[in-house]
Design a protein around this motif. Structure first.
Motif, PDB file in Angstrom:
ATOM      1  N   PRO A  91       0.827  -1.210   0.000  1.00 19.53           N
ATOM      2  CA  PRO A  91       0.000   0.000   0.000  1.00 19.53           C
ATOM      3  C   PRO A  91       0.859   1.258   0.000  1.00 19.53           C
ATOM      4  CG  PRO A  91       0.083  -0.916   2.199  1.00 19.53           C
ATOM      5  CD  PRO A  91       0.789  -1.900   1.306  1.00 19.53           C
ATOM      6  N   VAL A  92       0.297   2.338  -0.506  1.00 17.09           N
ATOM      7  CA  VAL A  92       0.963   3.632  -0.431  1.00 17.09           C
ATOM      8  C   VAL A  92       0.940   4.137   1.003  1.00 17.09           C
ATOM      9  CG1 VAL A  92       0.851   6.050  -1.195  1.00 17.09           C
ATOM     10  CG2 VAL A  92       0.376   4.200  -2.808  1.00 17.09           C
ATOM     11  N   ARG A  93      -0.145   3.839   1.695  1.00 12.98           N
ATOM     12  CA  ARG A  93      -0.318   4.371   3.038  1.00 12.98           C
ATOM     13  C   ARG A  93      -1.281   3.489   3.819  1.00 12.98           C
ATOM     14  NH1 ARG A  93      -4.156   9.118   4.357  1.00 12.98           N
ATOM     15  NH2 ARG A  93      -3.795   9.496   6.561  1.00 12.98           N
ATOM     16  N   THR A  94      -0.997   3.308   5.100  1.00  4.38           N
ATOM     17  CA  THR A  94      -1.940   2.659   6.001  1.00  4.38           C
ATOM     18  C   THR A  94      -2.784   3.738   6.658  1.00  4.38           C
ATOM     19  OG1 THR A  94      -0.461   0.797   6.425  1.00  4.38           O
ATOM     20  CG2 THR A  94      -2.198   1.205   8.040  1.00  4.38           C
ATOM     21  N   VAL A  95      -4.081   3.681   6.462  1.00  4.36           N
ATOM     22  CA  VAL A  95      -4.992   4.696   6.991  1.00  4.36           C
ATOM     23  C   VAL A  95      -5.434   4.346   8.404  1.00  4.36           C
ATOM     24  CG1 VAL A  95      -7.204   5.863   6.630  1.00  4.36           C
ATOM     25  CG2 VAL A  95      -5.795   5.231   4.661  1.00  4.36           C
ATOM     26  N   VAL A  96      -5.818   3.094   8.606  1.00  3.03           N
ATOM     27  CA  VAL A  96      -6.291   2.599   9.903  1.00  3.03           C
ATOM     28  C   VAL A  96      -5.756   1.190  10.079  1.00  3.03           C
ATOM     29  CG1 VAL A  96      -8.322   1.854  11.216  1.00  3.03           C
ATOM     30  CG2 VAL A  96      -8.409   3.984   9.925  1.00  3.03           C
TER      31      VAL A  96
ATOM     32  N   TRP B 221      -6.245   0.862   3.780  1.00  2.56           N
ATOM     33  CA  TRP B 221      -5.027   1.274   3.091  1.00  2.56           C
ATOM     34  C   TRP B 221      -5.392   2.000   1.798  1.00  2.56           C
ATOM     35  CZ3 TRP B 221      -6.427  -3.750   4.235  1.00  2.56           C
ATOM     36  CH2 TRP B 221      -5.810  -4.330   5.354  1.00  2.56           C
ATOM     37  N   THR B 222      -4.457   2.809   1.295  1.00  2.00           N
ATOM     38  CA  THR B 222      -4.598   3.384  -0.039  1.00  2.00           C
ATOM     39  C   THR B 222      -3.554   2.760  -0.957  1.00  2.00           C
ATOM     40  OG1 THR B 222      -3.187   5.266   0.584  1.00  2.00           O
ATOM     41  CG2 THR B 222      -5.573   5.583   0.700  1.00  2.00           C
ATOM     42  N   TYR B 223      -3.953   2.584  -2.219  1.00  2.00           N
ATOM     43  CA  TYR B 223      -3.095   1.998  -3.249  1.00  2.00           C
ATOM     44  C   TYR B 223      -3.129   2.891  -4.486  1.00  2.00           C
ATOM     45  CZ  TYR B 223      -3.477  -2.297  -0.463  1.00  2.00           C
ATOM     46  OH  TYR B 223      -3.440  -3.223   0.546  1.00  2.00           O
ATOM     47  N   ARG B 224      -2.042   2.882  -5.243  1.00  2.00           N
ATOM     48  CA  ARG B 224      -2.001   3.641  -6.490  1.00  2.00           C
ATOM     49  C   ARG B 224      -1.174   2.900  -7.534  1.00  2.00           C
ATOM     50  NH1 ARG B 224       2.634   5.682  -7.958  1.00  2.00           N
ATOM     51  NH2 ARG B 224       1.700   7.106  -9.454  1.00  2.00           N
ATOM     52  N   LYS B 225      -1.554   3.087  -8.801  1.00  2.00           N
ATOM     53  CA  LYS B 225      -0.767   2.599  -9.927  1.00  2.00           C
ATOM     54  C   LYS B 225      -1.009   3.529 -11.109  1.00  2.00           C
ATOM     55  CE  LYS B 225      -0.214  -2.394  -9.190  1.00  2.00           C
ATOM     56  NZ  LYS B 225      -0.349  -3.731  -9.828  1.00  2.00           N
ATOM     57  N   PRO B 226       0.039   3.813 -11.896  1.00  2.00           N
ATOM     58  CA  PRO B 226      -0.178   4.597 -13.113  1.00  2.00           C
ATOM     59  C   PRO B 226      -1.038   3.816 -14.097  1.00  2.00           C
ATOM     60  CG  PRO B 226       2.048   3.704 -13.055  1.00  2.00           C
ATOM     61  CD  PRO B 226       1.442   3.418 -11.717  1.00  2.00           C
ATOM     62  N   ILE B 227      -1.787   4.537 -14.892  1.00  2.00           N
ATOM     63  CA  ILE B 227      -2.610   3.906 -15.922  1.00  2.00           C
ATOM     64  C   ILE B 227      -1.802   3.887 -17.214  1.00  2.00           C
ATOM     65  CG2 ILE B 227      -4.722   4.081 -17.286  1.00  2.00           C
ATOM     66  CD1 ILE B 227      -6.065   5.336 -14.880  1.00  2.00           C
ATOM     67  N   GLY B 228      -1.363   2.707 -17.610  1.00  2.00           N
ATOM     68  CA  GLY B 228      -0.543   2.577 -18.804  1.00  2.00           C
ATOM     69  C   GLY B 228       0.736   3.386 -18.685  1.00  2.00           C
TER      70      GLY B 228
END
Length: 449
Positions: free
Chosen positions: A171-176, A184-191
């Motif tokens: 995860p990018v960040r643990t929220v709780v 948690w928050t997750y991110r990935k670039p699109i293409g």
């Protein structure tokens, strides 16, 4: 929990207030510490302390062990350092304190748990201060991996961002973090696109329930060439497509991939738990103004509130922000946020708070720092000024000639620094979704640059 028919006699009225909000103070997030559920032997530990407030839960279908999460503002001194919110009605209630007052007492907390709810009946959960329970193992990212959870965001020819298996452990960040619910928050670039990014905020509950809030952002702080992108956006969870719609994202907009009815997506059946806060206590915390009026159930106000969500919708915002004359958005809080308080947490008002906070994505104010993946830190960009072309009026000049990259394509709707309303603040207070906290922070930092 005591069950009562859904009667809302004696609701409070909406007091409209004048003046424009030029700056929104974001609730700063503390490190998500462990919050354990209470053993049965400790269930009555908080009974001797005074009742602070009542949280009301309801579910249209009802059911046993329905998962829920809410935000809960707290008055200074009510929950001293070393204590948390406890409930004799829900001994396993999880309380994660996110912010504290100067005296160390809790200021804002995220509450999670499971409740047995009868269809269309309200359950009252009394909240008291009590000692923090003994530590217990938190729900971890491995629960997503072991359950085989998969998620995918597609944006036409621009590409796809997907999560499965080991992706959940990054995860990018643990929220709780807690034994009843972790997020948690997750991110990935699109293409290969330099600007389009797929985001997820994921809540995983003890017992296997999973709730996801997905969105796409288009535009960073200092990446060259921000411009409009058009394609069909879709979201798939657990192998089932949950959302699909043609979408044109202009520079520095973002869009939650949900609606028109569902505002988030559940891996299994949606428990449809709707919270209602004790609005007298909510206002007594001084995290929002105190409104004395009352809004009746049949008030024409409800005809003005949105009931369905569409990405980039106008919602209740002004069609020409900054023009003269009265508008419901004017005030320390806009009318739709005040409505939640003046109606004593009517579920229609609760829904409108969330929908309008989502609708804020239509404005070109989302300048995320590509180096930190967070809203910008003021100290890191003391002389940076927003370039024209994002729809933000009155951007000013840089004393050092430092500007964000010039946007291209169509311009987002007009955003007036001197006239914009609060965006995301109330939604964060009532729901605890980190997405809304960042909306408030992105709003504040857009004012800064």
């Amino acid at each position: 929990m005591s069950l009562v028919p859904p009667c809302r006699a004696g609701v409070r009225a909406l007091a409209l207030i004048a003046g424009a909000l030029a700056w929104v103070a974001a609730a700063s997030a503390a490190t998500p510490g462990p919050a354990a559920s209470a053993p049965a032997s400790q269930a009555g530990a908080a009974d001797a302390t005074p009742l602070l407030a009542k949280l009301t839960l309801s579910s249209r279908p009802g059911g046993e062990g329905l998962p829920f999460t809410v935000g809960q503002p707290l008055r200074q001194g009510d929950v001293p350092a070393g204590m948390v919110l406890r409930s004799p009605d829900l001994p396993q209630l999880q309380c994660v304190v996110k912010n504290r007052w100067p005296d160390g007492s809790a200021k804002f907390a995220i509450l999670s748990g499971h409740a047995d709810l009868k269809p269309r009946l309200f359950a009252y959960v009394g909240l008291r201060a009590g000692p923090a329970p003994e530590a217990a193992a938190a729900v971890d990212t491995g629960s997503l991996r072991r359950a085989g959870v998969t998620a995918r965001i597609e944006f036409g020819e621009f590409g796809t961002a997907g999560w499965n298996a080991g992706d959940w452990d990054k995860p990018v960040r643990t929220v709780v973090s807690g034994p009843q619910m972790s997020a948690w928050t997750y991110r990935k670039p699109i293409g290969a696109d330099a600007h389009l990014v797929a985001w997820l905020e994921v809540r995983a509950y003890q017992g296997g329930a999973v709730e996801v809030l997905p969105w796409i952002e288009n535009g960073y702080l200092n990446v060259p060439g921000p411009t409009a992108k058009s394609a069909t956006a879709s979201f798939t969870l657990g192998g089932t497509q949950r959302f699909s719609q043609p979408l044109t994202l202009l520079n520095h907009q973002r869009a939650v991939l949900a609606g028109p009815e569902a505002l988030t997506h559940w891996l299994g059946a949606d428990p449809q738990v709707v919270p209602a806060h004790d609005t007298d206590y909510f206002m007594a915390t001084r995290l929002v103004p105190h409104y004395r009026g009352a809004t009746g159930r049949d008030s024409p106000l409800f005809k003005r509130l949105p009931t369905e969500y569409t990405p980039l919708m106008q919602g209740s915002y002004h069609s020409a922000m900054g023009t003269t004359g009265y508008h419901p958005s004017i005030g320390l809080l806009p009318e739709w946020d005040v409505a939640y308080l003046s109606t004593r947490a009517d579920p229609r008002a609760y829904r409108a708070v969330l929908i309008n906070a989502y609708a804020a994505g239509r404005y070109g104010i989302h300048y995320r720092d590509e180096k930190t993946q967070r809203p910008l830190a003021f100290a890191s960009h003391p002389n940076l000024v927003m370039h024209t072309g994002s729809g933000v009026a009155d951007t000013g000049d840089s004393s050092t000639g430092r500007y964000t990259p010039a946007p291209g394509g169509a311009v987002p709707p007009t955003f007036k620094v001197s006239h914009h309303p609060s965006m995301g603040y109330m939604a964060y207070l009532v729901s605890g979704w980190s997405y809304f906290m960042e909306q408030t922070q992105l709003l504040a930092t857009a004012n800064f640059i």
